[in-house]
Design a protein around this motif. Structure first.
Motif, PDB file in Angstrom:
ATOM      1  N   GLY A 272       0.801  -1.210   0.000  1.00 33.26           N
ATOM      2  CA  GLY A 272       0.000   0.000   0.000  1.00 33.26           C
ATOM      3  C   GLY A 272       0.832   1.257   0.000  1.00 33.26           C
ATOM      4  O   GLY A 272       0.440   2.271  -0.579  1.00 33.26           O
ATOM      5  N   VAL A 273       2.018   1.197   0.627  1.00 31.35           N
ATOM      6  CA  VAL A 273       2.858   2.389   0.782  1.00 31.35           C
ATOM      7  C   VAL A 273       4.076   2.363  -0.128  1.00 31.35           C
ATOM      8  O   VAL A 273       4.460   3.388  -0.676  1.00 31.35           O
ATOM      9  CB  VAL A 273       3.302   2.541   2.254  1.00 31.35           C
ATOM     10  N   SER A 274       4.695   1.216  -0.283  1.00 30.80           N
ATOM     11  CA  SER A 274       5.954   1.169  -1.023  1.00 30.80           C
ATOM     12  C   SER A 274       5.945   0.064  -2.065  1.00 30.80           C
ATOM     13  O   SER A 274       5.114  -0.851  -2.044  1.00 30.80           O
ATOM     14  CB  SER A 274       7.122   0.958  -0.059  1.00 30.80           C
ATOM     15  N   ALA A 330      -0.559   4.801  -1.588  1.00 31.80           N
ATOM     16  CA  ALA A 330       0.217   6.043  -1.504  1.00 31.80           C
ATOM     17  C   ALA A 330       0.218   6.773  -2.839  1.00 31.80           C
ATOM     18  O   ALA A 330       0.163   8.009  -2.891  1.00 31.80           O
ATOM     19  CB  ALA A 330       1.648   5.736  -1.066  1.00 31.80           C
ATOM     20  N   ALA A 331       0.288   6.018  -3.929  1.00 33.37           N
ATOM     21  CA  ALA A 331       0.269   6.641  -5.251  1.00 33.37           C
ATOM     22  C   ALA A 331      -1.076   7.302  -5.510  1.00 33.37           C
ATOM     23  O   ALA A 331      -1.146   8.410  -6.070  1.00 33.37           O
ATOM     24  CB  ALA A 331       0.558   5.596  -6.323  1.00 33.37           C
ATOM     25  N   ARG A 332      -2.157   6.647  -5.092  1.00 31.51           N
ATOM     26  CA  ARG A 332      -3.480   7.252  -5.275  1.00 31.51           C
ATOM     27  C   ARG A 332      -3.606   8.525  -4.450  1.00 31.51           C
ATOM     28  O   ARG A 332      -4.174   9.531  -4.919  1.00 31.51           O
ATOM     29  CB  ARG A 332      -4.566   6.259  -4.850  1.00 31.51           C
ATOM     30  N   TYR A 335      -1.775  11.247  -6.201  1.00 30.11           N
ATOM     31  CA  TYR A 335      -2.542  11.615  -7.390  1.00 30.11           C
ATOM     32  C   TYR A 335      -3.706  12.543  -7.029  1.00 30.11           C
ATOM     33  O   TYR A 335      -3.936  13.571  -7.700  1.00 30.11           O
ATOM     34  CB  TYR A 335      -3.053  10.345  -8.058  1.00 30.11           C
ATOM     35  N   GLU A 336      -4.416  12.201  -5.958  1.00 31.91           N
ATOM     36  CA  GLU A 336      -5.551  13.032  -5.543  1.00 31.91           C
ATOM     37  C   GLU A 336      -5.082  14.399  -5.059  1.00 31.91           C
ATOM     38  O   GLU A 336      -5.717  15.429  -5.352  1.00 31.91           O
ATOM     39  CB  GLU A 336      -6.339  12.323  -4.441  1.00 31.91           C
ATOM     40  N   GLU A 337      -3.987  14.441  -4.328  1.00 33.49           N
ATOM     41  CA  GLU A 337      -3.453  15.719  -3.865  1.00 33.49           C
ATOM     42  C   GLU A 337      -3.081  16.612  -5.045  1.00 33.49           C
ATOM     43  O   GLU A 337      -3.304  17.836  -5.017  1.00 33.49           O
ATOM     44  CB  GLU A 337      -2.240  15.492  -2.972  1.00 33.49           C
ATOM     45  N   ARG A 338      -2.532  16.024  -6.083  1.00 36.48           N
ATOM     46  CA  ARG A 338      -2.174  16.792  -7.276  1.00 36.48           C
ATOM     47  C   ARG A 338      -3.436  17.309  -7.987  1.00 36.48           C
ATOM     48  O   ARG A 338      -3.461  18.454  -8.458  1.00 36.48           O
ATOM     49  CB  ARG A 338      -1.359  15.911  -8.229  1.00 36.48           C
ATOM     50  N   GLN A 485     -13.711   0.373  -6.670  1.00 36.60           N
ATOM     51  CA  GLN A 485     -13.609   1.796  -6.976  1.00 36.60           C
ATOM     52  C   GLN A 485     -12.245   2.165  -7.550  1.00 36.60           C
ATOM     53  O   GLN A 485     -12.147   2.984  -8.476  1.00 36.60           O
ATOM     54  CB  GLN A 485     -13.886   2.619  -5.714  1.00 36.60           C
ATOM     55  N   TYR A 486     -11.191   1.544  -7.000  1.00 34.50           N
ATOM     56  CA  TYR A 486      -9.834   1.972  -7.369  1.00 34.50           C
ATOM     57  C   TYR A 486      -9.077   0.929  -8.197  1.00 34.50           C
ATOM     58  O   TYR A 486      -7.872   1.044  -8.394  1.00 34.50           O
ATOM     59  CB  TYR A 486      -9.051   2.320  -6.109  1.00 34.50           C
TER      60      TYR A 486
END
Length: 616
Positions: A272-274, A330-332, A335-338, A485-486
């Protein structure tokens, strides 16, 4: 034609042909015993020499060697026979961020071949379940009360002590290895916790435990251990069968020719993170700059997994790199923050209100078609609407890989040695498997075009249809609503990490995505105990050599002595033949003296012989 009689040469009672008569005459004491003994030595010497040089067929080898070639591996699921005195045990405690887990391993005595590893497998109870216990929270929670660290870990050690025979405790190695949770603590807090374990554990347990057996391991070590464990279960360290081989320039070796041995498997793991990648680097690596060489030193691990430091069979050079922030979740999040940042900036510049309400959502190609979602915090949230465009999603995600133009680099511009894709094999775990199996139901052998087509079809499917499939139980036990969803985003992310980030060709055929290896989950702790007990076979080999020549006579002679034995047997047989030839000559002489001259013409003419008196 009349019957020929040889009664002038041999007694009349002999009614055999000439060769049989001569042989019968020769095989009389003491020459018969000498012949038999010589022949026996010759056969034994020949068999012995062939056995040592390995020229005998496979079904002629001893039962012991046959066992060596077909060793039971960690796939065994039978209950462990704790009453077996030849069984050894080992313990590894994985102190992770959310909890700690103890694994109990066992293995039979080493088979005596210094080129083979211990046959380590997880111990199983009478119900054939792995002997494992987990506690929560993580040991890092003891940072403010380090004096309670040993109390925290006491239940795990007590659990293991109950399963291992008491007489084996003193020779059972115990390793306590801490990972991510402890790494983020200040060094002083780490040391305080470790010191409490070093001090108190020997007071309550008599396992084989020293100060070096408890430590905080690096991400690089953890990756190497995972690589070792997976390749061990796959049988990649058994070099007896070279069905898939690779040439290896052994690290630290002066030998000119490359070593040819079984090809190992690389590992891809996306959590999930790395995201992590680990693979063997068989050839010496060249660097484009001194800076790249310095970075590579921290990413390349060179080690000998075998028990003999002078043997190169198990010397490996492994590349391991972990990329924080490159896991699926973490990538999602990045992506959402961007999306929020860019949309907010654009709205301010253009005076728009895109995404501020559900009536004016921001299109998101990385969500299934018509899926409405809200991202961000309550203070700064954004309404999005899925358009389900797999290719456009992939294109957007490429910027999050942080690639550079430098050669031999991957994600974030981190150094990565070249991979011989034509002669390699990789196994993908976690998200590499979930992305293919949970929804798309195509886990296993990876095919780029089939995977891309399935992902594209899923992304383009209306969310209403996907939800109906989920409610009808189509994805039961495989996926939840969050996965649905993802799935589109993670499918695209996995694709880009694999092909754009790690540069795997789109026609690559040797990637297998799996959850279990041989129907069992493989932990990095297996690789840890394999590496840390690698010198134990020397003890078994030394003990085996003390048992004497009667039990293991093949190991008591050197190769030169084997040739001497063969030569001795050969000369014994040669001497026997010479003695027989001398005996045969005496027989002919004695026969010539007793034969009558008148019998010679009859022999020459082939006529029947008259009845002649036998003169002894």
């Amino acid at each position: 034609m009349g019957r020929i009689s040889f009664s002038c040469l041999f007694p009349a009672a002999w009614h055999f042909s000439l060769p049989s008569q001569i042989l019968s005459r020769l095989l009389l004491p003491p020459f018969r015993q000498l012949f038999i003994v010589g022949l026996l030595f010759f056969l034994l010497g020949t068999v012995y020499l062939l056995l040592v040089t390995g020229k005998l067929p496979a079904n002629w080898i001893t039962k012991e060697n046959h066992f060596h070639r077909h060793m039971a591996r960690v796939t065994d699921v039978d209950a462990t026979d704790a009453s077996n005195p030849d069984l050894n045990y080992g313990l590894v405690v994985d102190c992770g961020s959310s909890g700690s887990r103890i694994y109990v391993y066992c293995w039979p005595s080493h088979n005596g071949n210094p080129r083979e590893l211990l046959d380590i497998r997880q111990m199983r109870d009478q119900n054939r379940k792995s002997v494992v216990m987990k506690i929560k929270p993580g040991i890092s929670k003891m940072a403010q009360t380090p004096e309670k660290a040993s109390d925290y870990i006491y239940p795990l050690l007590s659990f293991a002590a109950e399963h291992i025979p008491k007489n084996k405790h003193i020779e059972t190695p115990l390793y306590i290895l801490c990972t991510a949770g402890m790494r983020i603590l200040p060094e002083s807090q780490q040391e305080a916790i470790l010191e409490d374990l070093r001090t108190d554990i020997p007071v309550h347990f008599n396992f084989l435990f020293s100060d070096s057996h408890v430590e905080v391991i690096s991400g690089k070590q953890e990756g190497v251990y995972a690589w070792i464990g997976i390749n061990f279960v796959l049988g990649k360290f058994n070099h007896a069968h070279n069905d898939a081989v690779v040439e290896v320039n052994v690290p630290g070796s002066d030998q000119q020719e490359a070593l040819v041995r079984k090809r190992t498997a690389g590992v891809l793991d996306m959590g999930g993170v790395s995201t992590q990648i680990a693979f063997e680097v068989p050839k010496t690596v060249s660097f484009t700059s001194p800076q790249q060489e310095e970075v590579a030193k921290n990413l390349l691990a060179e080690f000998n997994l075998g028990c003999d430091a002078h043997q190169t069979d198990h010397v490996y050079r492994v590349y391991v790199s972990t990329f924080l922030g490159f896991g699926g979740n973490a990538a999602r999040q990045r992506y959402e923050e961007r999306l929020i940042e860019n949309t907010t900036t654009r709205n301010k510049l253009l005076g728009q209100h895109v995404g501020e309400t559900a009536e004016s959502p921001l299109p998101d190609p990385c969500l299934p078609a018509d899926l409405q979602d809200q991202i961000g915090t309550p203070e700064q949230k954004l309404h999005v609407l899925g358009t389900g465009d797999f290719d456009q999603c992939r294109h957007r995600l490429q910027g999050f890989l942080k690639l550079t133009n430098e050669t031999q680099t991957s994600l974030s511009g981190v150094f990565k040695p070249p991979i011989d894709y034509n002669n390699s094999q990789f196994y993908g775990f976690s998200e590499f498997y979930y992305c293919m199996e949970d929804v798309l139901r195509m886990g296993g052998d990876y095919n780029t075009s089939k995977y891309a087509q399935a992902a594209k079809s899923y992304c383009a499917t209306q969310w209403k249809t996907l939800k109906e499939r989920f409610d009808s139980g189509l994805y039961a036990s495989h996926a939840d609503l969050h996965r649905l969803q993802y799935q589109c985003f993670k499918s695209a992310w996995m694709y880009e990490v694999l092909h754009s980030g790690f540069s795997f060709p789109t026609d690559y055929k040797n990637l297998k995505t799996v959850f279990l290896v041989y129907d069992k989950e493989v932990q990095w702790t297996l690789g840890a105990i394999l590496f840390r007990t690698r010198f134990l076979p020397l003890r078994d080999i030394q003990q085996e050599s003390l048992k004497g020549v009667h039990s293991h006579w093949r190991h008591s002679f050197s190769f030169v002595n084997n040739h001497y034995l063969f030569l001795v047997c050969f000369f014994i047989v040669l001497l026997s033949i010479i003695l027989y030839m001398l005996r045969l000559r005496r027989i002919h002489r004695r026969a010539a003296q007793h034969c009558s001259p008148s019998s010679v013409p009859w022999l020459e003419e082939g006529l029947g012989s008259p009845t002649l008196p036998i003169n002894l």
